[in-house]
Scaffold this active site. Sequence first.
Site, short mmCIF file in Angstrom:
data_model
loop_
_atom_site.label_atom_id
_atom_site.label_comp_id
_atom_site.label_asym_id
_atom_site.label_seq_id
_atom_site.Cartn_x
_atom_site.Cartn_y
_atom_site.Cartn_z
N SER A 142 0.86 -1.20 0.00
CA SER A 142 0.00 0.00 0.00
C SER A 142 0.88 1.23 0.00
O SER A 142 2.01 1.20 0.51
CB SER A 142 -0.88 0.02 1.25
OG SER A 142 -1.53 1.28 1.36
N TYR A 155 -1.64 -0.07 10.59
CA TYR A 155 -1.93 -0.47 9.20
C TYR A 155 -0.74 -0.12 8.29
O TYR A 155 -0.21 -0.97 7.57
CB TYR A 155 -3.21 0.17 8.68
CG TYR A 155 -3.44 -0.19 7.22
CD1 TYR A 155 -3.76 -1.49 6.87
CD2 TYR A 155 -3.27 0.75 6.21
CE1 TYR A 155 -3.91 -1.85 5.53
CE2 TYR A 155 -3.43 0.41 4.87
CZ TYR A 155 -3.76 -0.89 4.54
OH TYR A 155 -3.90 -1.25 3.22
P1 NDP Z 1 -11.69 -5.77 0.72
O1 NDP Z 1 -12.13 -5.54 2.11
O2 NDP Z 1 -12.67 -5.56 -0.38
O3 NDP Z 1 -11.06 -7.23 0.58
C1 NDP Z 1 -10.23 -7.77 1.58
C2 NDP Z 1 -10.09 -9.25 1.35
O4 NDP Z 1 -9.22 -9.78 2.36
C3 NDP Z 1 -11.40 -9.99 1.45
O5 NDP Z 1 -11.50 -10.91 0.38
C4 NDP Z 1 -11.30 -10.73 2.76
O6 NDP Z 1 -11.96 -11.98 2.66
C5 NDP Z 1 -9.80 -10.95 2.88
N1 NDP Z 1 -9.38 -11.19 4.25
C6 NDP Z 1 -9.40 -10.36 5.31
N2 NDP Z 1 -8.98 -11.00 6.42
C7 NDP Z 1 -8.67 -12.26 6.05
C8 NDP Z 1 -8.20 -13.39 6.71
N3 NDP Z 1 -7.92 -13.38 8.04
N4 NDP Z 1 -7.99 -14.54 6.03
C9 NDP Z 1 -8.25 -14.58 4.71
N5 NDP Z 1 -8.72 -13.55 4.00
C10 NDP Z 1 -8.93 -12.40 4.67
O7 NDP Z 1 -10.43 -4.79 0.50
P2 NDP Z 1 -9.43 -4.61 -0.73
O8 NDP Z 1 -9.77 -5.49 -1.84
O9 NDP Z 1 -9.32 -3.15 -0.99
O10 NDP Z 1 -8.07 -5.07 -0.03
C11 NDP Z 1 -7.23 -6.06 -0.57
C12 NDP Z 1 -5.79 -5.72 -0.19
O11 NDP Z 1 -5.45 -4.47 -0.77
C13 NDP Z 1 -5.55 -5.58 1.31
O12 NDP Z 1 -4.30 -6.18 1.62
C14 NDP Z 1 -5.48 -4.07 1.51
O13 NDP Z 1 -4.68 -3.72 2.61
C15 NDP Z 1 -4.84 -3.66 0.21
N6 NDP Z 1 -5.02 -2.28 -0.18
C16 NDP Z 1 -6.26 -1.73 -0.28
C17 NDP Z 1 -6.40 -0.41 -0.66
C18 NDP Z 1 -7.73 0.27 -0.71
O14 NDP Z 1 -7.77 1.52 -0.70
N7 NDP Z 1 -8.83 -0.47 -0.81
C19 NDP Z 1 -5.22 0.39 -1.02
C20 NDP Z 1 -3.97 -0.28 -0.84
C21 NDP Z 1 -3.88 -1.57 -0.46
P3 NDP Z 1 -12.86 -12.66 3.81
O15 NDP Z 1 -13.45 -11.57 4.63
O16 NDP Z 1 -13.87 -13.47 3.05
O17 NDP Z 1 -11.87 -13.52 4.53
C1 8X3 Z 2 -5.09 1.70 1.75
C2 8X3 Z 2 -4.71 3.00 1.15
O1 8X3 Z 2 -4.53 5.47 1.56
O2 8X3 Z 2 -6.39 4.30 2.59
O3 8X3 Z 2 -3.99 0.87 1.81
O4 8X3 Z 2 -4.18 3.98 3.45
S1 8X3 Z 2 -4.96 4.25 2.24
#
Ligand code: NDP
Ligand code: 8X3
Length: 257
Positions: A142, A155
């Site tokens: 991220s 985070y």
């Molecule tokens: P979502 O919340 O839409 O998806 C998160 C996913 O992670 C879900 O599929 C969830 O599945 C899974 N997850 C969470 N905890 C667990 C666990 N303990 N075991 C297995 N799976 C888990 O968010 P995003 O798609 O945005 O996030 C995906 C990744 O991208 C993350 O690592 C996030 O930090 C990163 N990210 C997101 C950004 C944003 O702005 N959205 C920006 C930068 C990075 P389930 O609940 O079914 O287990």
């Molecule tokens: C998530 C991006 O900018 O919300 O990883 O921290 S931000």
Amino acid sequence: MHEARPVVFITGATSGIGAACARRFAAAGWALVLTGRRAERLAALQRELGNAVPVHVAALDVTDHAAVARVVDALPTAFAGVRVLLNNAGLALGKGPAQQADLDDWHRMIDTNIKGLVNVTRLLLPRLIETGPGATVINIGSIAGHTPYPGGHVYGASKAFVEQFSYNLRCDVSGSGVRVTDLAPGMTESEFTLVRMKGDHDVVDDYYRGTRALQPEDVAAQALHVAELPPHVNITRLEVTPLCQQWSPFTILRDAP
Ligand code: NDP
Ligand code: 8X3
């Protein structure tokens, strides 16, 4: 036929970036191993994509090391030769100041974003090394791992871990043909903020209002691009943000204690 397809193993495939990656890789003909805790969403993805490409699903909490081992050991033969590990599962919890944060939230972020990611990586790494040239670990980091902001505390630190772990991993697999990439998105419209704000839709709506945030598909396109580069090309870190997300100048406190 199935064996000829490259296999991608995706964590957190039930939502957002992970689900978009499942669709994007499927459209490119990859066989999918889809994992996440919500089994019904995995089943829905299998119904949606399973006619086009081979799809294996496994309900999995990445924080459960023994469960990760069971899922990896039980991969059917057609899915056993993993070419790409997409370490995507992750979450943020809370955005208040550190001094008011819930310690349980901090532990969950560490357990998921750090320990979960290393659980899966350690168990799949021998298979990726066996796959050899073209194999890739894509860790979803991220911009928060690079850029401090109020409320980013654990985070952001967990994503800094992902970045440095990616670099160190690349050193250790040097010569094996395995590539490692820290794919670091910025603001992406998914369930991420709803999870972070613990179901508060008003805060979520306010956060995305008037923006043109990245969509999960935008990030998935980058993941597929990294995966399908010629085997001698390793993108070390790929940061992608929406144009609407800009840096701020340093805040200067005057007459502060
Ligand atoms: P979502 O919340 O839409 O998806 C998160 C996913 O992670 C879900 O599929 C969830 O599945 C899974 N997850 C969470 N905890 C667990 C666990 N303990 N075991 C297995 N799976 C888990 O968010 P995003 O798609 O945005 O996030 C995906 C990744 O991208 C993350 O690592 C996030 O930090 C990163 N990210 C997101 C950004 C944003 O702005 N959205 C920006 C930068 C990075 P389930 O609940 O079914 O287990
Ligand atoms: C998530 C991006 O900018 O919300 O990883 O921290 S931000």
